[in-house]
Design an enzyme around this catalytic site. Structure first.
Site, short mmCIF file in Angstrom:
data_model
loop_
_atom_site.label_atom_id
_atom_site.label_comp_id
_atom_site.label_asym_id
_atom_site.label_seq_id
_atom_site.Cartn_x
_atom_site.Cartn_y
_atom_site.Cartn_z
N SER A 135 -10.49 25.70 -40.81
CA SER A 135 -9.25 26.11 -40.20
C SER A 135 -8.22 26.28 -41.32
O SER A 135 -7.84 25.30 -41.96
CB SER A 135 -8.80 25.04 -39.19
OG SER A 135 -7.52 25.33 -38.70
N LYS A 161 -11.11 30.25 -39.56
CA LYS A 161 -10.09 30.34 -38.51
C LYS A 161 -8.73 30.43 -39.19
O LYS A 161 -8.43 29.67 -40.10
CB LYS A 161 -10.18 29.09 -37.63
CG LYS A 161 -8.98 28.85 -36.71
CD LYS A 161 -9.30 27.76 -35.69
CE LYS A 161 -8.22 26.70 -35.63
NZ LYS A 161 -8.55 25.64 -34.64
N LYS A 163 -4.64 30.19 -38.71
CA LYS A 163 -3.51 29.80 -37.87
C LYS A 163 -2.55 30.99 -37.84
O LYS A 163 -2.25 31.58 -38.89
CB LYS A 163 -2.82 28.57 -38.46
CG LYS A 163 -3.66 27.31 -38.38
CD LYS A 163 -3.86 26.85 -36.93
CE LYS A 163 -4.37 25.42 -36.89
NZ LYS A 163 -4.61 24.99 -35.49
N ASP A 188 -5.88 31.01 -34.20
CA ASP A 188 -5.37 29.91 -33.36
C ASP A 188 -3.85 29.92 -33.40
O ASP A 188 -3.24 29.79 -34.46
CB ASP A 188 -5.90 28.57 -33.89
CG ASP A 188 -5.52 27.38 -33.01
OD1 ASP A 188 -4.84 27.58 -31.98
OD2 ASP A 188 -5.91 26.25 -33.36
N GLU A 213 -7.45 31.47 -29.89
CA GLU A 213 -7.33 30.10 -29.36
C GLU A 213 -5.88 29.81 -28.95
O GLU A 213 -4.95 30.03 -29.72
CB GLU A 213 -7.79 29.15 -30.48
CG GLU A 213 -7.86 27.68 -30.12
CD GLU A 213 -8.38 26.86 -31.31
OE1 GLU A 213 -8.97 27.42 -32.26
OE2 GLU A 213 -8.19 25.63 -31.28
N ASP A 238 -7.59 25.31 -26.00
CA ASP A 238 -7.66 24.05 -26.74
C ASP A 238 -6.73 23.06 -26.04
O ASP A 238 -7.16 22.29 -25.16
CB ASP A 238 -7.25 24.31 -28.20
CG ASP A 238 -7.06 23.06 -29.05
OD1 ASP A 238 -7.18 21.94 -28.53
OD2 ASP A 238 -6.77 23.18 -30.27
N LYS A 262 -12.30 18.83 -28.09
CA LYS A 262 -11.90 17.80 -29.05
C LYS A 262 -11.95 16.49 -28.28
O LYS A 262 -11.14 16.30 -27.36
CB LYS A 262 -10.47 18.01 -29.54
CG LYS A 262 -10.26 19.23 -30.41
CD LYS A 262 -8.79 19.34 -30.80
CE LYS A 262 -8.56 20.59 -31.63
NZ LYS A 262 -7.11 20.81 -31.86
N GLY A 290 -11.10 20.37 -34.25
CA GLY A 290 -10.88 19.28 -35.19
C GLY A 290 -9.44 18.82 -35.17
O GLY A 290 -8.54 19.58 -34.78
O1 OSB Z 1 -5.22 23.43 -32.94
O2 OSB Z 1 -7.17 23.22 -33.67
C1 OSB Z 1 -5.99 22.89 -33.72
C2 OSB Z 1 -5.40 20.38 -36.53
C3 OSB Z 1 -4.49 19.53 -35.92
C4 OSB Z 1 -4.05 19.82 -34.66
C5 OSB Z 1 -4.54 20.95 -33.99
C6 OSB Z 1 -5.47 21.78 -34.57
C7 OSB Z 1 -5.88 21.51 -35.88
C8 OSB Z 1 -6.79 22.35 -36.64
C9 OSB Z 1 -7.56 21.69 -37.76
O3 OSB Z 1 -6.91 23.53 -36.48
C10 OSB Z 1 -9.01 21.69 -37.57
C11 OSB Z 1 -9.72 20.76 -38.52
O4 OSB Z 1 -9.74 19.54 -38.27
O5 OSB Z 1 -10.24 21.24 -39.51
MG MG Z 2 -6.38 24.72 -31.74
#
Ligand code: OSB
Ligand code: MG
Length: 371
Positions: A135, A161, A163, A188, A213, A238, A262, A290
């Site tokens: 991510s 992924k 953001k 995401d 996402e 999510d 998650k 994650g």
């Molecule tokens: O939205 O998936 C998410 C991390 C913290 C809170 C929300 C998210 C995330 C990530 C990180 O995208 C994913 C990872 O742990 O590598």
């Molecule tokens: Mg997410």
């Protein structure tokens, strides 16, 4: 089985690089590490809460209060026949899923140890490696983004992924897609858009994404159902999926194509398996999200992701993508040939806790004993 002692620690671990989303930017994490004692066994868990309530409504300090005041006493009172009993033992407490999950994870470790089985076997895992990706947080500019992605691909990660947020969405996604036409790519939004942004999000339609996402509100399902027909890329929820009922509502409302699981957000592994099974029954894929877990939480993630309907790569990168030094002595390393992590076959969760380093990164410790 009765739990004899519960230890709860707030810790701090710095990231190897800042992590930025549409809603927050952070330099490290303050998760809660749980240690249980029962029957001569020691078990560990992690509440993967954020330091601040910017992803969901919980944060480290609220989770600590809920655990100390309610969940730890409830767990010490319970006579557990298996880890599945923990969800019911906590049912009177509304929400606070991440606070609950850390204790529930530790119960799974405990019962796996007692059964002499690996956590993956206890959960019904069917594969010995799980496919993973990275991510990638919001970057200062597209040139830097391309360098960051290139470095992860060179490390052996096969899925990226991005953001996204308004002003950092179509262009960066298009730039990465143009540079790597065959890359497994997804985005995401962490709840930053509104339904009116549908036409804007449709500009991603030709980018052949694995999924988009959580574009809309963290507690929305209804508007996602209205947005879905505007998007060519699969829509994934999510934040909104916090229980098996929420998953069922999203499925029945046709609000998503894919669910991100998650176990922290869902309040534990038992309900995560229920969502996995429910999605599998209707032919909907799931994948493992994650929360930048420490090495302890990561063992639970990998074991859960070994279940058969986790058919998209997880946000479960190797420990060194997050932390220069982690609180386990057996961190995961990436199998570069297939972008996977290897599922532990050791008895219990498999995490071997580095207790000296854990002490070094501990900010506060609290304990409670059973009667
Ligand atoms: O939205 O998936 C998410 C991390 C913290 C809170 C929300 C998210 C995330 C990530 C990180 O995208 C994913 C990872 O742990 O590598
Ligand atoms: Mg997410």
């Amino acid at each position: 089985m009765r739990i004899e002692r519960i230890e709860i620690r707030k810790i701090h671990l710095p990231y190897v690089a800042p992590f930025e989303t549409s809603g927050w930017r952070e330099l490290g994490r303050d998760p809660i590490i749980i240690r249980l004692e029962a029957d001569g066994l020691v078990a560990w868990g992690e509440s993967p809460v954020g330091t601040h309530p910017f992803y969901n409504e919980e944060c480290t300090d609220t989770a600590l209060i809920i655990q100390q005041k309610y969940l730890a006493p409830m767990l010490l009172e319970a006579d557990l026949t298996g880890p599945e009993d923990v969800t019911a033992a906590f049912a009177r407490v509304r929400g606070n899923k991440m606070a609950k999950a850390g204790l529930e994870f530790a119960a799974w470790d405990l019962f796996s140890q007692r059964a002499g089985k690996s956590l993956a076997d206890m959960l019904g895992g069917t594969r010995d490696r799980v496919e993973v990706g990275v991510s990638v947080g919001i970057q200062p500019n597209i040139e830097t983004l391309l360098e960051v992605v290139e470095a992860y691909l060179a490390d052996g990660y096969g899925r990226i992924k991005l953001k996204i947020k308004p002003g950092w969405d179509i262009e960066p996604a298009r730039a990465v897609r143009e540079r790597w036409p065959d890359l497994k790519l997804q985005v995401d939004a962490n709840s930053i858009y509104r339904l009116e942004d549908g036409p804007h999000l449709a500009e991603l339609n030709d980018l052949n994404l694995l999924l988009i996402e959580q574009p809309l509100a963290h507690d929305d399902i209804f508007d996602h159902a209205k947005l879905k027909p505007m998007l060519a890329n699969p829509l994934c929820l999510d934040e909104s999926i916090i229980s098996p009922d929420h998953a069922r509502w999203a499925i029945e409302m046709n609000a998503c194509d894919i669910i991100n699981i998650k176990p922290g957000r869902i309040g534990g592994l038992a309900d995560s398996v229920r969502i996995h099974d429910m999605a599998q029954a209707v032919g909907m894929p799931v994948w493992h999200g994650g929360m930048l877990e420490t090495g302890i939480g990561r063992y639970f993630n990998v074991a859960l992701a070994s279940l058969p309907n986790f058919t998209l790569p997880g946000d479960i990168s190797a420990n060194d993508r997050y932390y220069a030094r982690d609180i386990v002595t057996n961190p995961f390393t990436l199998n570069q040939e297939d972008s996977t992590l290897t599922v532990s076959t050791a008895v219990g969760s498999g995490a071997i806790v580095d207790e000296d380093f854990l002490d070094e990164v501990t900010l506060e410790t609290w304990e409670m004993r059973g009667r």
